[in-house]
Motif scaffolding. Structure first.
Motif, PDB file in Angstrom:
ATOM      1  N   HIS A   1       0.878  -1.171   0.000  1.00 23.51           N
ATOM      2  CA  HIS A   1       0.000   0.000   0.000  1.00 23.51           C
ATOM      3  C   HIS A   1       0.913   1.218   0.000  1.00 23.51           C
ATOM      4  N   PHE A   2       0.888   1.966  -1.101  1.00 21.97           N
ATOM      5  CA  PHE A   2       1.781   3.096  -1.289  1.00 21.97           C
ATOM      6  C   PHE A   2       1.003   4.403  -1.159  1.00 21.97           C
ATOM      7  N   HIS A   3       1.596   5.378  -0.474  1.00 23.69           N
ATOM      8  CA  HIS A   3       0.938   6.663  -0.248  1.00 23.69           C
ATOM      9  C   HIS A   3       1.926   7.796  -0.476  1.00 23.69           C
ATOM     10  N   LEU A   4       1.402   8.889  -1.000  1.00 29.42           N
ATOM     11  CA  LEU A   4       2.198  10.086  -1.191  1.00 29.42           C
ATOM     12  C   LEU A   4       1.570  11.223  -0.401  1.00 29.42           C
ATOM     13  N   LEU A   5       2.405  12.029   0.198  1.00 28.44           N
ATOM     14  CA  LEU A   5       1.940  13.265   0.802  1.00 28.44           C
ATOM     15  C   LEU A   5       2.108  14.333  -0.268  1.00 28.44           C
ATOM     16  N   VAL A   6       0.991  14.870  -0.725  1.00 31.13           N
ATOM     17  CA  VAL A   6       0.978  15.802  -1.847  1.00 31.13           C
ATOM     18  C   VAL A   6       0.621  17.199  -1.342  1.00 31.13           C
ATOM     19  N   ASP A   7       1.398  18.185  -1.762  1.00 33.53           N
ATOM     20  CA  ASP A   7       1.151  19.570  -1.385  1.00 33.53           C
ATOM     21  C   ASP A   7       0.092  20.166  -2.316  1.00 33.53           C
ATOM     22  N   ASP A   8      -0.374  21.353  -1.977  1.00 33.93           N
ATOM     23  CA  ASP A   8      -1.418  22.022  -2.765  1.00 33.93           C
ATOM     24  C   ASP A   8      -1.041  22.217  -4.224  1.00 33.93           C
ATOM     25  N   ASP A   9       0.244  22.390  -4.498  1.00 32.36           N
ATOM     26  CA  ASP A   9       0.688  22.608  -5.874  1.00 32.36           C
ATOM     27  C   ASP A   9       0.922  21.304  -6.646  1.00 32.36           C
ATOM     28  N   GLY A  10       0.618  20.163  -6.020  1.00 30.40           N
ATOM     29  CA  GLY A  10       0.782  18.866  -6.677  1.00 30.40           C
ATOM     30  C   GLY A  10       2.142  18.240  -6.468  1.00 30.40           C
ATOM     31  N   SER A  11       3.040  18.937  -5.811  1.00 29.81           N
ATOM     32  CA  SER A  11       4.367  18.373  -5.559  1.00 29.81           C
ATOM     33  C   SER A  11       4.303  17.343  -4.435  1.00 29.81           C
ATOM     34  N   VAL A  12       5.223  16.403  -4.493  1.00 29.68           N
ATOM     35  CA  VAL A  12       5.285  15.347  -3.489  1.00 29.68           C
ATOM     36  C   VAL A  12       6.205  15.802  -2.363  1.00 29.68           C
ATOM     37  N   LEU A  13       5.683  15.760  -1.136  1.00 33.35           N
ATOM     38  CA  LEU A  13       6.465  16.099   0.048  1.00 33.35           C
ATOM     39  C   LEU A  13       7.037  14.861   0.719  1.00 33.35           C
ATOM     40  N   GLY A  14       6.401  13.704   0.478  1.00 36.32           N
ATOM     41  CA  GLY A  14       6.885  12.484   1.112  1.00 36.32           C
ATOM     42  C   GLY A  14       6.200  11.250   0.580  1.00 36.32           C
ATOM     43  N   ARG A  15       6.839  10.121   0.876  1.00 33.60           N
ATOM     44  CA  ARG A  15       6.309   8.798   0.543  1.00 33.60           C
ATOM     45  C   ARG A  15       6.144   8.042   1.854  1.00 33.60           C
ATOM     46  N   PHE A  16       5.040   7.336   1.998  1.00 33.66           N
ATOM     47  CA  PHE A  16       4.759   6.546   3.188  1.00 33.66           C
ATOM     48  C   PHE A  16       4.171   5.225   2.704  1.00 33.66           C
ATOM     49  N   ASN A  17       4.982   4.168   2.788  1.00 33.90           N
ATOM     50  CA  ASN A  17       4.633   2.910   2.141  1.00 33.90           C
ATOM     51  C   ASN A  17       4.548   1.752   3.117  1.00 33.90           C
ATOM     52  N   LEU A  18       3.587   0.894   2.876  1.00 36.39           N
ATOM     53  CA  LEU A  18       3.466  -0.371   3.584  1.00 36.39           C
ATOM     54  C   LEU A  18       3.755  -1.456   2.555  1.00 36.39           C
ATOM     55  N   PHE A  19       4.785  -2.248   2.802  1.00 37.10           N
ATOM     56  CA  PHE A  19       5.152  -3.273   1.831  1.00 37.10           C
ATOM     57  C   PHE A  19       5.323  -4.610   2.522  1.00 37.10           C
ATOM     58  N   ASP A  20       5.425  -5.650   1.702  1.00 36.81           N
ATOM     59  CA  ASP A  20       5.497  -7.026   2.197  1.00 36.81           C
ATOM     60  C   ASP A  20       4.333  -7.326   3.142  1.00 36.81           C
TER      61      ASP A  20
END
Length: 170
Positions: free
Chosen positions: A58-77
């Motif tokens: 389960h992959f997640h991105l923290l996205v800012d108002d301008d559409g830029s990615v501020l971070g990745r927060f992933n659950l894997f395996d």
């Protein structure tokens, strides 16, 4: 206001930009992804979406108002009620609670949306901020390991002992 989004196909350009812009910064704490990662990014992104569709990640991105990615927060395996948590935050976004809130939000999703009972996460000894983020989120140290050839500490979080960590508020 930044918001967490589940990884989707349309995120590819912003995610690639995030990885390129922060490559040297990330390499201070974990092994560099290498040139092949960037050259084959489109295929890698498609493979991640496939893994997510099959429920093994389960992959997640923290996205800012301008559409830029501020971070990745992933659950894997993901298996047997557990998963590994991995995350990275853009250098310019550090020191503002972004990692803490992102980890809390993904831990809440792991418990409430994905039905997970246990998470494991490792942080490099050279990254005391990341170690602090994990401990503030309730993770308990569970031994020393290596991550990308660098000394790290493995942490475990029992999600059955938690209610909400308050991770949804940005």
């Amino acid at each position: 206001m930044p918001h967490l989004e589940r990884l989707a196909a349309h995120h590819a350009p912003a995610l690639l930009r995030f990885e390129r812009e922060n490559r040297a910064y990330f390499a201070r704490f974990v092994a560099d992804r290498g040139d092949a990662y960037f050259a084959g990014f489109a295929a890698r992104h498609a493979a991640l979406l496939d893994e997510q569709e099959r429920g093994v990640c389960h992959f997640h991105l923290l996205v800012d108002d301008d559409g830029s990615v501020l971070g990745r927060f992933n659950l894997f395996d993901v298996a047997d009620g557990g998963a590994e948590l991995g995350y990275r935050v853009a250098e310019h976004a550090t020191g503002r609670g972004v990692a803490r809130r992102g980890v809390q939000a993904v831990c809440d999703l792991a418990r409430t949306e994905y039905g997970l009972r246990r998470l494991v996460a490792s942080a490099a000894l050279a990254n005391p901020a990341s170690l602090t983020v994990l401990r503030r989120a309730g993770f308990v140290p569970d031994g020393e390991v290596e991550v990308g050839g660098k000394p790290a500490v493995r942490h475990v979080l029992d999600l059955t002992a938690q209610t909400s960590t308050g991770g949804s508020a940005w």
